[in-house]
Design an enzyme around this catalytic site. Structure first.
Site, short mmCIF file in Angstrom:
data_model
loop_
_atom_site.label_atom_id
_atom_site.label_comp_id
_atom_site.label_asym_id
_atom_site.label_seq_id
_atom_site.Cartn_x
_atom_site.Cartn_y
_atom_site.Cartn_z
CG HIS A 270 59.37 49.22 -43.41
ND1 HIS A 270 58.97 50.03 -42.39
CD2 HIS A 270 60.21 49.97 -44.17
CE1 HIS A 270 59.54 51.22 -42.52
NE2 HIS A 270 60.30 51.21 -43.58
CG ASP A 321 61.27 54.60 -42.04
OD1 ASP A 321 62.23 54.88 -42.78
OD2 ASP A 321 60.24 54.04 -42.47
ZN LIG Z 1 63.52 53.01 -44.63
#
Ligand SMILES: [Zn+2]
Length: 456
Positions: A270, A321
């Site tokens: 991220h 994720d």
């Molecule tokens: Zn994560």
């Protein structure tokens, strides 16, 4: 067992080739690429190097769809999603964790991924009690990987504190917590068991984030893993950017670049919020940006500045994720279409060298993903691991198409229905679009998910 695959079309390191045979040796590596069709074991349509899925918290698959209601008491963002996640942490047992992990890995394989990295922080029992075997839940992930045959990279997570002020962990977080001595113990125990698994499995390390690990312990943790992947959550939420800036005097990715030995082993998960200097320096660092487009969109994180990063040569990999939806082509599509919406322009990411957007995204994700999970894969080439995916050339969506147009169509117009076969280090895990152990894994998952939903 040595095997060989005949492909009508294949995307090799030298570009598209027609009517070739890829031979695989007993170690799961590509040993030859020929036109000799004497004894192919399997015939396929379109053969591609398979992607690695660089980021996963498997247990979160069980809460997919359960955090989509507006919370009337709060601004509905990441932190309210996290509340639902913590409810699960009160009830998950090691058996549950293994059943969910196997389902996730199977879905990844059927979507076309050949390998997976698990960012594993669910170490302890509810309340933070230690299991008799400290590495119990890690072993459950390896057991799932043995069942599914996926190429597997395990990333045990160091998670020490609830924030940069050093506040203690509480509630569901207690299941994650280790001090550095306990973490070293955990890591050593897992490492000693690696001989029991397939040779292509990798053990890396994951300091959770700058919020959850002190700078001293970050150094101690990465020293445990001098040659293998290092993953860290970097810059997902505006709240964490501000917290890191206030405590450390720099934005998180700037701090990591300036204070850590960032190189090809690093994967920054991220890397959503970067200023231009951070983007340029991360692109030049050799590290991989671990992008999770479906989850980042679901959580409302923000849009990764992909044009600047990719045109600066930055490497990236794709991760599922939260596993709210496991879909390889949709991940790459989301990465591109989020840019289109933002830029009000079509075909944003590909470049002059590779005009096909599907091919550009796919090849970059294949090489960056392989690097991030520490696998010699992501390309069809002699010596590389045979992480391969085949598409059904008779499917109406791609019938009669050739070369890059096949990839453009898969990424922008189709999903997992095109996937016919997947090999992970030569293990033939998916045939005819179905995982080899689907019935057993799916029924175990069904029992588990029904029990969990009743208990919530
Ligand atoms: Zn994560």
């Amino acid at each position: 067992m040595a095997t060989s695959i005949a492909a009508a079309q294949a995307l090799t390191s030298e570009g598209w080739r027609k009517d070739i045979v890829v031979e695989i040796d007993d170690d799961g590596r590509i040993s030859n690429i020929t036109n000799n069709h004497d004894t192919p074991t399997t015939k396929v349509g379109i053969l591609l190097p398979a992607l690695s899925n660089v980021h996963s918290h498997s247990f979160q698959r069980a809460m997919a769809g359960l955090a989509e209601k507006r919370d009337p008491t709060a601004h509905d963002d990441f932190w309210s999603w996290r509340k639902v996640m913590y409810r699960f942490l009160d009830i998950l047992s090691p058996d549950d964790i293994e059943a969910i992990a196997a389902q996730v890995q199977m879905e990844m394989l059927e979507a076309g991924f050949a390998s997976q990295a698990e960012f594993h922080y669910l170490h302890h029992a509810p309340g933070g009690q230690l299991y008799d075997q400290l590495e119990e839940t890690s072993l459950r992930h390896f057991a799932a990987a043995q069942t599914t045959g996926i190429g597997y990279t395990h990333l045990p997570v160091l998670y020490m504190q609830g924030g940069l002020d050093g506040r203690r962990l509480e509630g569901g977080q207690l299941r994650f917590g280790c001090d550095i001595e306990q973490f070293e113990h955990l890591f050593t125990n897992i490492k000693s068991q690696m001989v029991n698994h397939y040779a292509d499995y990798t053990l890396g390390i994951a300091p959770h984030s700058l919020r959850a690990v002190s700078a001293d312990c970050l150094n101690a943790a990465i020293a445990l893993s001098p040659d293998t992947p290092i993953h860290i959550h970097a810059a997902e939420q505006i709240g964490e950017i501000e917290e890191v800036q206030n405590a450390l005097g720099a934005r998180p990715i700037r701090w990591i670049l300036d204070n850590m030995p960032v190189d090809k082993r690093w994967c920054l998960i991220h890397a959503t919020h970067m200023d231009n200097g951070e983007i340029d320096d991360l692109a030049k660092s050799g590290a991989v940006a671990g992008l999770c487009p479906i989850t980042e969109a679901n959580l409302g994180d923000g849009i990764f500045n992909a044009p600047r990063y990719m045109h600066g040569g930055g490497a990236f990999g794709i991760g599922a994720d939260s596993n709210v939806r496991i879909a390889l082509s949709e991940e790459l599509r989301m990465l591109e279409v989020s840019q289109r919406l933002s830029e009000r322009q079509r075909v944003v990411l590909s470049d002059e060298t590779t005009p096909s957007n599907g091919r550009f995204l796919y090849e970059r994700a294949a090489s960056g993903g392989a690097q991030a999970v520490g696998r010699n894969s992501g390309r069809i080439e002699i010596g590389a691991l045979a992480d391969l995916v085949a598409l059904d050339e008779t499917h109406p969506s791609i019938a009669s198409l050739t070369g890059d147009t096949v990839l453009d169509t898969w990424i922008f117009a189709c999903g997992g229905e095109l996937v016919s076969d997947v090999w992970s280090a030569g293990r033939h895990t998916v045939k005819g679009g179905i995982h080899m152990n689907r019935d057993k894994i799916a029924s175990q998952f069904l029992q588990t998910i029904k029990k969990l939903r009743l208990a919530l």
